[in-house]
Design a protein around this motif. Structure first.
Motif, mmCIF file in Angstrom:
data_model
loop_
_atom_site.group_PDB
_atom_site.id
_atom_site.type_symbol
_atom_site.label_atom_id
_atom_site.label_comp_id
_atom_site.label_asym_id
_atom_site.label_seq_id
_atom_site.Cartn_x
_atom_site.Cartn_y
_atom_site.Cartn_z
ATOM 1 N N LYS A 40 0.829 -1.192 0.000
ATOM 2 C CA LYS A 40 0.000 0.000 0.000
ATOM 3 C C LYS A 40 0.871 1.254 0.000
ATOM 4 C CE LYS A 40 -3.785 -2.350 2.382
ATOM 5 N NZ LYS A 40 -4.616 -2.412 1.181
ATOM 6 N N HIS A 41 0.244 2.402 -0.325
ATOM 7 C CA HIS A 41 0.972 3.666 -0.412
ATOM 8 C C HIS A 41 1.643 3.985 0.923
ATOM 9 C CE1 HIS A 41 -0.450 4.542 -4.377
ATOM 10 N NE2 HIS A 41 -1.729 4.581 -4.026
ATOM 11 N N GLY A 69 -0.518 -1.675 -4.132
ATOM 12 C CA GLY A 69 -0.563 -3.108 -3.922
ATOM 13 C C GLY A 69 -1.343 -3.452 -2.670
ATOM 14 N N GLY A 70 -1.294 -4.704 -2.284
ATOM 15 C CA GLY A 70 -2.002 -5.143 -1.089
ATOM 16 C C GLY A 70 -2.249 -6.624 -1.145
ATOM 17 N N GLU A 250 8.380 17.140 2.069
ATOM 18 C CA GLU A 250 7.469 17.421 0.967
ATOM 19 C C GLU A 250 6.729 16.145 0.536
ATOM 20 O OE1 GLU A 250 7.850 18.953 -3.644
ATOM 21 O OE2 GLU A 250 9.280 19.718 -2.155
ATOM 22 N N ILE A 251 7.446 15.028 0.488
ATOM 23 C CA ILE A 251 6.816 13.765 0.107
ATOM 24 C C ILE A 251 5.844 13.296 1.190
ATOM 25 C CG2 ILE A 251 7.233 11.385 -0.612
ATOM 26 C CD1 ILE A 251 8.221 13.537 -2.561
ATOM 27 N N ILE A 252 6.208 13.507 2.455
ATOM 28 C CA ILE A 252 5.320 13.126 3.562
ATOM 29 C C ILE A 252 4.007 13.902 3.477
ATOM 30 C CG2 ILE A 252 5.033 13.292 6.075
ATOM 31 C CD1 ILE A 252 8.019 12.568 6.303
ATOM 32 N N ASP A 253 4.098 15.209 3.206
ATOM 33 C CA ASP A 253 2.879 16.022 3.056
ATOM 34 C C ASP A 253 2.057 15.537 1.867
ATOM 35 O OD1 ASP A 253 3.680 17.515 5.205
ATOM 36 O OD2 ASP A 253 4.597 19.107 4.013
ATOM 37 N N LEU A 254 2.740 15.147 0.775
ATOM 38 C CA LEU A 254 2.048 14.650 -0.408
ATOM 39 C C LEU A 254 1.298 13.346 -0.097
ATOM 40 C CD1 LEU A 254 1.573 14.799 -3.527
ATOM 41 C CD2 LEU A 254 3.671 13.451 -3.778
ATOM 42 N N LEU A 255 1.948 12.440 0.639
ATOM 43 C CA LEU A 255 1.312 11.169 0.991
ATOM 44 C C LEU A 255 0.062 11.388 1.833
ATOM 45 C CD1 LEU A 255 4.487 9.044 1.820
ATOM 46 C CD2 LEU A 255 2.856 8.562 0.005
ATOM 47 N N SER A 256 0.132 12.320 2.781
ATOM 48 C CA SER A 256 -1.015 12.575 3.655
ATOM 49 C C SER A 256 -2.131 13.283 2.898
ATOM 50 C CB SER A 256 -0.564 13.428 4.848
ATOM 51 O OG SER A 256 0.449 12.771 5.577
ATOM 52 N N ARG A 257 -1.748 14.194 2.008
ATOM 53 C CA ARG A 257 -2.742 15.023 1.328
ATOM 54 C C ARG A 257 -3.400 14.303 0.155
ATOM 55 N NH1 ARG A 257 0.520 18.477 0.048
ATOM 56 N NH2 ARG A 257 0.838 18.014 -2.168
ATOM 57 N N GLN A 258 -2.598 13.688 -0.735
ATOM 58 C CA GLN A 258 -3.137 13.166 -1.983
ATOM 59 C C GLN A 258 -3.391 11.666 -1.941
ATOM 60 O OE1 GLN A 258 -1.903 15.167 -5.302
ATOM 61 N NE2 GLN A 258 -2.368 13.619 -6.822
ATOM 62 N N TYR A 259 -2.558 10.913 -1.171
ATOM 63 C CA TYR A 259 -2.707 9.461 -1.171
ATOM 64 C C TYR A 259 -3.422 8.940 0.082
ATOM 65 C CZ TYR A 259 0.308 9.478 -5.253
ATOM 66 O OH TYR A 259 0.821 9.686 -6.508
ATOM 67 N N LYS A 260 -3.798 9.876 0.971
ATOM 68 C CA LYS A 260 -4.614 9.537 2.148
ATOM 69 C C LYS A 260 -3.989 8.426 2.988
ATOM 70 C CE LYS A 260 -7.557 12.434 0.405
ATOM 71 N NZ LYS A 260 -7.552 13.832 0.902
ATOM 72 N N HIS A 267 5.190 8.921 12.299
ATOM 73 C CA HIS A 267 5.492 7.573 11.806
ATOM 74 C C HIS A 267 6.173 7.643 10.440
ATOM 75 C CE1 HIS A 267 3.949 3.163 11.313
ATOM 76 N NE2 HIS A 267 5.230 3.298 11.057
ATOM 77 N N LEU A 268 5.656 8.503 9.549
ATOM 78 C CA LEU A 268 6.253 8.639 8.219
ATOM 79 C C LEU A 268 7.673 9.210 8.302
ATOM 80 C CD1 LEU A 268 3.136 9.963 6.270
ATOM 81 C CD2 LEU A 268 4.247 7.746 5.966
#
Length: 752
Positions: A40-41, A69-70, A250-260, A267-268
């Protein structure tokens, strides 16, 4: 502005326009491809998100879909079925290749595998040998191949531990339903820390198993029919990973914002830090692949019988030059040949200059790579070393520490690095000498290695003795930039030495006491015998008879002291036999209960079915009455609670190791605990010495605990004492169970 009129100018403009048109057409054309993730993301796939959202894929004409994935959806099946052109998976791709799957590795993103064994730090397990006869939760089949081979490398076969199926639930380890679990260093340790349970990591790399992980791969079909697309996808992905490593937040913010992503930001961030450690982007080029490492992985699978020794890696590792289609480049080249010809001379000069520059750059990169590899090897050696390594800068702050040091200090690297070593870990009593030795080395007064010992204090407050060898560290210009310290933990050795010295001292005192007791007994016999004859000749009303009676009382008390001395010196040897220690303790406690002061509360915790012991009931009764009497004396002024506990105990090797007089086996364990005035460290160290007492004159002989110690030694048992001033004292005694010790057999040799 005048327009160009000459034929040559018109041709030149046409060629330039053609080049631009071809270039624009190439940029506008977008190939749609799919990348199938391994799970998973999460930050584990940060580089691909960066390549997509920073436009790296789009710039090379690729329209990329990143597919989560999953359970039931893995990269192997998706790429094999043609639903994805690219995928992310581990080193097990080699096994799929052996089974006929046409997979090709493009680049390993993780230089080291995140796969680990995880145990509770308080379990007493510190290495893979500690898992013998323990429960170990692993993935099914050979998915944890690196862990299975680590067991084999240490000579541990599969029948020496109990293998459980992976439940994917860290609560099984936290609740101790298993002793160890296979996990990812980037994830499960964080989950344990959030539950308030300290984790301890056992890495297969420490046992000679080092796998690549999270490999970007494709199929032979993709390389055959779309070679240029493969190169573009690979380079754009590696650029994305480089961006992600430089911009983790920046990637951590992207994961939380766009990939939920459901993980917390903390943790990230933890996951990002751990991934950086196993990617090593500061030392090794991202995506670097060494064929020799794949040979090592293949040999690892050979040990498990999963792959043949003659299996070839040909075609499994990607080579960019294979079967590339240069036709579009040729069209552009021939279309622009006229334009290039106009600048042939200048380009030739520039080419020679660039060639020389490229050679210098290549040489410099090679040198940097060699230095990085040497540094990596040195760090790996430090991590698997059996002694602790600590590197300090000129201010005494820690800038490097190995795994052994973390284990001894019971701290993580993050808690240690950046801290002042002397303020955080060196005891106050040892700080002055340690700082002086460090200062002498930093100022150049000491040029070579230095050897010394001092005491350090670890995270739980325990004191440890460390033997240090220190050496100065200099930079390339010879400037002194710090000190490297190599330390060996002598704590257990010191404890054993102290126990040996104490035992020898008690043996010496016992021999002396025995000799004195025999001589004193002879004198008392004469005194008591003559006094008895005198008393027969004196009438009951005679004043002399009363004085003779006092002589008799004093002689009897002296005879009792002699008996205690003989017991302590083991020269008075009553018979040992099968003894019901539970009945003995209960009988003694009835006597103590009836005579205890009103301000003393007595608690008994006596278990059922206590092991019978091989001992002497009278002497065990004497031990109980002596210890309880001392406890009551310690609480007589303010009152308190006397607790007597009796239960069965099975002593294992890891507990018996630090105590030479205690062998592994079954014991009856007796604990006598009070909350009285307690003892300081000096008193506690001398508590079993004969004639040493802290009681006022006339209230104690100082022989009682020495006698207790002698009785326990004769029973082949063990006694330990813990005490703190104003917090009470606890005596812990181990009596061997009857089936663990038998009377010595005597053999008679008949001589002919």
């Amino acid at each position: 502005m005048r327009l160009l009129q000459s034929p040559q100018s018109a041709i030149l403009c046409t060629l330039i326009t053609l080049v631009l048109i071809l270039s624009c057409n190439g940029a506008d054309a977008s190939d749609k491809v799919a990348l199938q993730l391994a799970w998973k993301h999460q930050f584990q796939f940060a580089g691909y998100y960066a390549a997509l959202h920073q436009g790296y894929y789009r710039r090379v004409g690729l329209d990329v879909s990143i597919v989560e994935g999953g359970v039931g959806k893995f990269a192997k099946e998706e790429v094999l079925g043609g639903r994805a052109q690219y995928g992310v998976a581990g080193a097990e791709l080699l096994l799929h290749r052996k089974q006929g799957a046409p997979f090709v590795i493009l680049a390993p993103i993780f230089q080291h595998s995140p796969s680990i064994l995880l145990v509770r730090k308080d379990s007493g397990i510190s290495n893979i040998q500690g898992l013998i006869d323990k429960k170990v939760m692993l993935l099914p089949g050979y998915k944890d191949a690196d862990i299975l081979v680590a067991f084999l490398n240490e000579g541990i076969s599969s029948d020496q531990y109990l293998r459980l199926d992976q439940s994917y639930n860290i609560e099984d380890l936290i609740k101790q339903r298993t002793d160890a679990v296979s996990a990812y260093v980037t994830n499960e340790p964080w989950q344990m820390l959030q539950k308030g349970v300290a984790p301890l990591v056992i890495s297969p790399m420490a046992y000679g198993v080092d796998f690549y992980s999270d490999c970007l791969f494709t199929s032979e079909n993709e390389i055959k029919h779309h070679p240029e697309r493969v190169q573009k996808f690979l380079h754009a992905s590696l650029d994305g990973w480089e961006y992600a490593m430089d911009h983790p937040q920046e990637i951590i913010d992207l994961l939380s914002r766009q990939y939920k992503v459901s993980k917390t930001k903390a943790h990230l961030e933890y996951e990002a830090r751990e991934i950086r450690k196993i990617m090593m982007p500061d030392l090794i080029e991202i995506g670097h692949m060494n064929p020799g490492r794949w040979q090592h992985i293949k040999q690892t699978y050979e040990k498990l019988g999963l792959i043949d020794a003659d299996f070839s890696l040909d075609g499994f590792l990607y080579h960019p030059q294979q079967k590339l289609d240069y036709q579009p480049l040729k069209q552009i080249f021939f279309g622009a040949i006229g334009f290039i010809a106009l600048f042939a001379v200048g380009s030739g000069i520039l080419f020679l200059f660039n060639r020389k520059l490229a050679a210098e750059v290549k040489e410099r990169k090679q040198a940097q790579k060699e230095i990085a590899m040497q540094k990596q090897r040195a760090e790996q050696y430090l991590q698997v070393a059996t002694v602790m390594f600590v590197s300090l800068d000129v201010d005494g702050k820690v800038n490097m520490v190995n795994e052994k040091a973390c284990a001894i200090l019971q701290c993580s690297k993050e808690d240690i690095i950046g801290q002042n070593w002397f303020d955080m870990f060196v005891t106050k009593s040892a700080q002055h000498d340690a700082k002086n030795a460090f200062k002498n080395m930093i100022t150049g007064h000491t040029s070579g290695p230095e050897y010394y010992e001092n005491k350090i204090i670890i995270s739980n407050g325990e004191i440890k003795y460390i033997a240090w060898q220190t050496t100065p560290v200099r930079d390339a210009h010879g400037k002194l930039v710090g000190v490297l310290c190599c330390g060996d933990d002598l704590s257990e050795k010191r404890k054993l030495q102290e126990q040996l010295i104490q035992s020898q001292k008690m043996e010496s005192i016992g021999s002396l006491a025995g000799g004195i007791a025999h001589e004193f007994n002879n004198i008392l016999t004469i005194i008591l015998g003559n006094n008895e004859m005198n008393m027969r000749e004196l009438s009951e009303s005679s004043p002399a008879r009363r004085r003779a009676r006092r002589i008799e009382d004093a002689g009897i008390r002296g005879r009792d002291v002699v008996k205690q001395l003989l017991t302590f010196s083991r020269q008075d040897s009553p018979a040992l036999q099968r003894t019901d220690i539970k009945s003995t303790v209960q009988g003694a406690m009835k006597l103590i209960q009836s005579s205890a002061p009103a301000n003393i509360l007595i608690k008994q915790n006596i278990s059922e079915n206590i092991f019978p012991v091989f001992g002497n009931g009278t002497q065990i009764n004497q031990v109980i009455i002596n210890l309880c009497g001392n406890a009551i004396d310690a609480m007589s002024e303010k009152g308190g609670v006397l607790t007597v506990t009796l239960r069965n105990e099975i002593v294992e090797d890891r507990f018996a190791g630090p105590h030479p007089s205690l062998s592994p086996g079954k014991y009856a364990k007796l604990i006598v605990e009070d909350n009285g005035i307690g003892m300081d460290e000096k008193t506690r160290e001398r508590v079993f010495e004969p004639y040493y007492t802290t009681k006022p004159l006339g209230k104690g002989t100082g022989i009682g605990l020495a006698v207790v110690h002698g009785i326990i030694k004769r029973h082949k048992g063990f006694i330990d004492v813990h005490s703190q001033l104003n917090r009470g004292t606890t005596f812990t005694l181990f009596f061997p169970a009857y089936n663990a010790i038998r009377p010595e057999q005597k053999f008679v040799i008949n001589r002919v």
